[in-house]
Design a protein around this motif. Structure first.
Motif, mmCIF file in Angstrom:
data_model
loop_
_atom_site.group_PDB
_atom_site.id
_atom_site.type_symbol
_atom_site.label_atom_id
_atom_site.label_comp_id
_atom_site.label_asym_id
_atom_site.label_seq_id
_atom_site.Cartn_x
_atom_site.Cartn_y
_atom_site.Cartn_z
ATOM 1 N N GLU A 19 0.825 -1.198 0.000
ATOM 2 C CA GLU A 19 0.000 0.000 0.000
ATOM 3 C C GLU A 19 0.868 1.260 0.000
ATOM 4 O OE1 GLU A 19 -3.736 2.249 0.450
ATOM 5 O OE2 GLU A 19 -3.087 0.348 -0.442
ATOM 6 N N LYS A 20 1.957 1.249 0.762
ATOM 7 C CA LYS A 20 2.832 2.422 0.778
ATOM 8 C C LYS A 20 3.431 2.662 -0.605
ATOM 9 C CE LYS A 20 6.854 4.723 2.644
ATOM 10 N NZ LYS A 20 7.786 4.902 3.772
ATOM 11 N N THR A 21 3.941 1.621 -1.226
ATOM 12 C CA THR A 21 4.544 1.773 -2.550
ATOM 13 C C THR A 21 3.539 2.350 -3.535
ATOM 14 O OG1 THR A 21 6.066 -0.075 -2.135
ATOM 15 C CG2 THR A 21 5.681 0.550 -4.439
ATOM 16 N N ARG A 22 2.308 1.847 -3.488
ATOM 17 C CA ARG A 22 1.267 2.329 -4.407
ATOM 18 C C ARG A 22 0.926 3.791 -4.126
ATOM 19 N NH1 ARG A 22 -3.925 3.361 -4.369
ATOM 20 N NH2 ARG A 22 -4.224 2.663 -2.200
ATOM 21 N N ARG A 23 0.760 4.124 -2.855
ATOM 22 C CA ARG A 23 0.329 5.475 -2.515
ATOM 23 C C ARG A 23 1.437 6.507 -2.732
ATOM 24 N NH1 ARG A 23 -3.142 4.991 3.016
ATOM 25 N NH2 ARG A 23 -3.296 7.253 2.691
ATOM 26 N N VAL A 24 2.687 6.133 -2.483
ATOM 27 C CA VAL A 24 3.794 7.044 -2.794
ATOM 28 C C VAL A 24 3.838 7.303 -4.296
ATOM 29 C CG1 VAL A 24 6.306 7.274 -2.861
ATOM 30 C CG2 VAL A 24 5.187 6.520 -0.766
ATOM 31 N N GLY A 25 3.605 6.251 -5.073
ATOM 32 C CA GLY A 25 3.555 6.426 -6.520
ATOM 33 C C GLY A 25 2.492 7.419 -6.941
ATOM 34 N N GLU A 26 1.336 7.335 -6.299
ATOM 35 C CA GLU A 26 0.246 8.266 -6.613
ATOM 36 C C GLU A 26 0.624 9.698 -6.256
ATOM 37 O OE1 GLU A 26 -3.049 6.704 -4.462
ATOM 38 O OE2 GLU A 26 -3.478 5.117 -5.928
ATOM 39 N N VAL A 27 1.295 9.865 -5.110
ATOM 40 C CA VAL A 27 1.714 11.209 -4.700
ATOM 41 C C VAL A 27 2.604 11.827 -5.763
ATOM 42 C CG1 VAL A 27 3.181 12.485 -3.080
ATOM 43 C CG2 VAL A 27 1.465 10.882 -2.217
ATOM 44 N N PHE A 28 3.597 11.075 -6.211
ATOM 45 C CA PHE A 28 4.548 11.665 -7.149
ATOM 46 C C PHE A 28 4.000 11.787 -8.563
ATOM 47 C CE2 PHE A 28 7.294 10.994 -3.581
ATOM 48 C CZ PHE A 28 8.134 12.096 -3.642
ATOM 49 N N ARG A 29 3.051 10.953 -8.925
ATOM 50 C CA ARG A 29 2.358 11.200 -10.193
ATOM 51 C C ARG A 29 1.583 12.507 -10.116
ATOM 52 N NH1 ARG A 29 1.946 5.597 -10.288
ATOM 53 N NH2 ARG A 29 0.041 5.568 -9.044
ATOM 54 N N SER A 30 1.024 12.782 -8.944
ATOM 55 C CA SER A 30 0.239 13.989 -8.756
ATOM 56 C C SER A 30 1.100 15.249 -8.791
ATOM 57 C CB SER A 30 -0.530 13.921 -7.430
ATOM 58 O OG SER A 30 -1.194 15.130 -7.152
ATOM 59 N N VAL A 31 2.293 15.183 -8.187
ATOM 60 C CA VAL A 31 3.098 16.407 -8.044
ATOM 61 C C VAL A 31 4.197 16.537 -9.095
ATOM 62 C CG1 VAL A 31 2.680 16.396 -5.559
ATOM 63 C CG2 VAL A 31 4.805 15.400 -6.447
ATOM 64 N N ALA A 32 4.359 15.546 -9.975
ATOM 65 C CA ALA A 32 5.500 15.535 -10.901
ATOM 66 C C ALA A 32 5.630 16.831 -11.684
ATOM 67 C CB ALA A 32 5.388 14.350 -11.864
ATOM 68 N N ALA A 33 4.536 17.307 -12.245
ATOM 69 C CA ALA A 33 4.599 18.500 -13.091
ATOM 70 C C ALA A 33 4.933 19.753 -12.298
ATOM 71 C CB ALA A 33 3.279 18.686 -13.833
ATOM 72 N N ARG A 34 4.742 19.696 -10.977
ATOM 73 C CA ARG A 34 4.985 20.874 -10.137
ATOM 74 C C ARG A 34 6.052 20.587 -9.088
ATOM 75 N NH1 ARG A 34 -0.574 20.252 -10.598
ATOM 76 N NH2 ARG A 34 -1.657 21.915 -11.726
ATOM 77 N N ASN A 140 11.038 8.220 0.989
ATOM 78 C CA ASN A 140 9.851 7.687 0.332
ATOM 79 C C ASN A 140 10.001 6.219 -0.078
ATOM 80 O OD1 ASN A 140 8.335 10.248 0.242
ATOM 81 N ND2 ASN A 140 9.980 10.900 -1.123
ATOM 82 N N VAL A 141 11.183 5.654 0.160
ATOM 83 C CA VAL A 141 11.419 4.246 -0.153
ATOM 84 C C VAL A 141 10.752 3.379 0.909
ATOM 85 C CG1 VAL A 141 13.200 2.471 -0.368
ATOM 86 C CG2 VAL A 141 13.556 4.749 -1.372
#
Length: 246
Positions: A19-34, A140-141
């Motif tokens: 769950e952590k790996t998945r949710r961290v991935g979502e965070v960085f997909r969300s903020v990547a452009a910014r 975040n690892v």
């Protein structure tokens, strides 16, 4: 191993490793452009100076092979490539790599290698790199000791490890001010600027859950690195950790 033992922190929550790996991935997909904007908000723009100082400590040299882990947007890689190093930029998140590739094209930075990699299970062979860098990524690892062991494995003998990460300030009184700013102001600005308070809130919480400077220095030594050291910056708001493979 029971389920409780498998729980890891995601900010202030306890979740499964998957769950952590998945949710961290979502965070960085969300903020990547910014991402640059995010770092500006979290550090008041100081991250640019910290990264300059970090690269000065790494001392990249012309022709040497450096792995920049969790370096998707290229901030550290661009600085090291400018000194002649052959840099492989690795990140688990494709969205972050896409931003980095675009930024490299805009800046006409050539010669970088871009790779989608999990820090806990690198695909590179043993003893491939002269240096391993990771800036604002290790917290975040999911399995930090595994990532440190992998860093040690892919370094050549005499190779050096450098990590730049937020930490815990040791200046009396300043910690309370910084905590108030980070917990209350940064998520609110994240909501106003990026319509994403939750991702910014997680990133602040992840800083608070990260091991203190001495604990993390010990973790680096336990992974096999010699001369594990820590250099506090701004009283420990961030820290530069280092070690050598001998």
């Amino acid at each position: 191993m029971d389920d409780a033992a498998e729980q890891v922190s995601f900010g202030y929550e306890q979740v499964s490793r998957e769950e952590k790996t998945r949710r961290v991935g979502e965070v960085f997909r969300s903020v990547a452009a910014r991402y640059d904007l995010m770092n500006d908000l979290m550090s008041g723009g100081l991250h640019r100076l910290w990264k300059d100082q970090f690269v000065r400590r790494v001392k990249p040299r012309p022709g040497e092979a450096i792995l920049d882990m969790a370096g998707g947007t290229g901030d550290i890689a661009f600085r090291m490539a400018a000194r002649g190093a052959q840099v492989t930029v690795a990140d688990i998140n494709p969205a972050m790599l896409e931003v980095g590739v675009k930024r490299a094209a805009e800046r006409k930075v050539e010669g970088l290698v871009w790779a989608e990699e999990n820090a806990e299970r690198l695909s590179f062979p043993d003893r491939m790199f002269d240096a391993y860098t990771i800036a604002f990524g290790i917290r975040n690892v999911t399995d930090i000791p595994a990532a440190l062991r992998e860093a040690h494995r892919v370094l050549k003998r005499g190779g050096r490890f450098f990590c730049l990460e937020f930490s815990t300030t040791e200046w009396p009184g300043f910690g309370k001010v910084y905590d108030a700013y980070s917990h209350h102001v940064v998520p609110r600005i994240g909501e106003l600027v990026a319509s994403d308070a939750d991702s910014y809130r997680y990133l602040i919480e992840s800083i608070r859950r990260f091991p203190d400077m001495e604990t993390f220095r010990s973790m680096i030594a336990e992974a096999g690195f010699a001369q594990a050291r820590v250099e506090p910056v701004l009283g420990g708001v961030v820290a530069i950790h280092s070690g050598w493979k001998i």
